[in-house]
Design an enzyme around this catalytic site. Structure first.
Site: not given
Ligand SMILES: [Zn+2]
Length: 296
Positions: A123-124, A140, A199, A202, A239, A241, A267
């Site tokens: 998870n993120v 991830h 950004c 830059c 949690g 699959s 599942g």
């Molecule tokens: Zn940059």
């Protein structure tokens, strides 16, 4: 060491009714935890659905709707990037405001009780850290961060949101069903109009600090997780699959290294054939019951 527990049913699937966790399932999980004091815990989207963050897949492991964006699409096309950021602008509050649930808190309690050797998540959403787990390996990456592909400057995702909204007021009020990882099912026809911030340092291209589909998990992150697996006695999947190889491989490696794998997942999982124990029950109820048992 406790005696080998006869309660563990090899290759068994214990499927309690949703409302109640069967004693047999809890007994087997409890015995598994007691036999393997240093757990390598691997979590996936199923642990965060109770926090209101949708998963990618249904109970059979199939995509719920369209597959998520790939790295190649994001890098290769301005219109894909506009689509990504438009959906992200709508979907971000769902993940940005999400709170840890009982499953995250129970794993943090297991961690505090020295029962978790490593916590690796697919998870993120950052909810494990917010629940108090330490040393989380985010395979991830983190949806809460954005970086510049040109100069490497880093930003919080929260700091980008007001800029997205200010540049795109017409889209900002759109209602759309939330999707996984801060995405939203936005019917978006303004692909050429959406204004993406660049950004601030830059003027380069910003990318969320997550591993997209079609992108490799950074080598050093895999190495750290592999070393953590070596130091663990067993794997507990919560949690997931395991349809994505980046998570599944740890189960395959565990089998190769002689470490048993247990899973708590509603599942099927890709690793079902190699599981020593499967508890097909909700994550939070199962882990909360487990923690209560261990504390008793
Ligand atoms: Zn940059």
């Amino acid at each position: 060491m406790p005696d080998p527990a006869p309660l563990i049913a090899v290759n068994s699937v214990v499927s309690p009714a949703p409302a109640t966790l069967e004693t047999a399932a809890l007994d087997a999980l409890h015995a598994f935890i007691e036999r393997h004091p240093r757990l390598f815990v691997l979590t996936g989207a199923g642990i965060s659905t109770d926090s209101g963050i949708p998963g990618y897949r249904d109970d059979n492991g199939a995509w719920k709707r369209s597959p998520p964006i790939t790295l190649q699409e994001f890098l290769g096309s301005e219109s894909w990037r506009r689509r990504y950021w438009a959906r992200s602008m709508i979907g971000w509050p769902t993940v940005g405001l999400a709170q840890p649930n009982g499953a995250h808190r129970a794993l943090a309690q297991l961690d505090a009780a020295q029962r978790v050797g490593a916590l690796v998540t697919q998870n993120v959403d950052g909810l494990h850290q917010r629940a108090g787990s330490r040393d989380v390996i985010e395979l991830h990456g983190s949806i809460g961060h954005v970086h510049c592909l040109d100069c490497g400057a880093q930003y919080t995702r929260a700091s980008i949101q007001p800029e997205l909204v200010a540049r795109n007021p017409a889209v900002a009020g759109a209602l759309a069903e939330p999707a996984a990882d801060g995405d939203a099912h936005l019917d978006f026809d303004g692909a050429n109009a959406f204004d993406i911030p660049a950004c601030a340092a830059c003027g380069g291209m910003l990318k969320p600090s997550v591993v997209f589909f079609g992108e490799n998990v950074p080598r050093e992150r895999v190495a750290a997780a592999s070393a953590a697996l070596d130091a663990a006695d067993a794997v507990l999947v919560v949690g997931s699959s395991l349809m994505v190889y980046s998570g599944y491989r740890f189960c395959a490696w565990a089998q190769q290294r002689g470490k048993p794998v247990a899973a708590i997942n509603l599942g099927k999982t890709r690793a079902d054939p190699l599981l020593a124990l499967k508890v097909a029950a909700p994550c939070a109820a199962t882990l909360e019951a487990l923690v209560a048992r261990l504390a008793a």
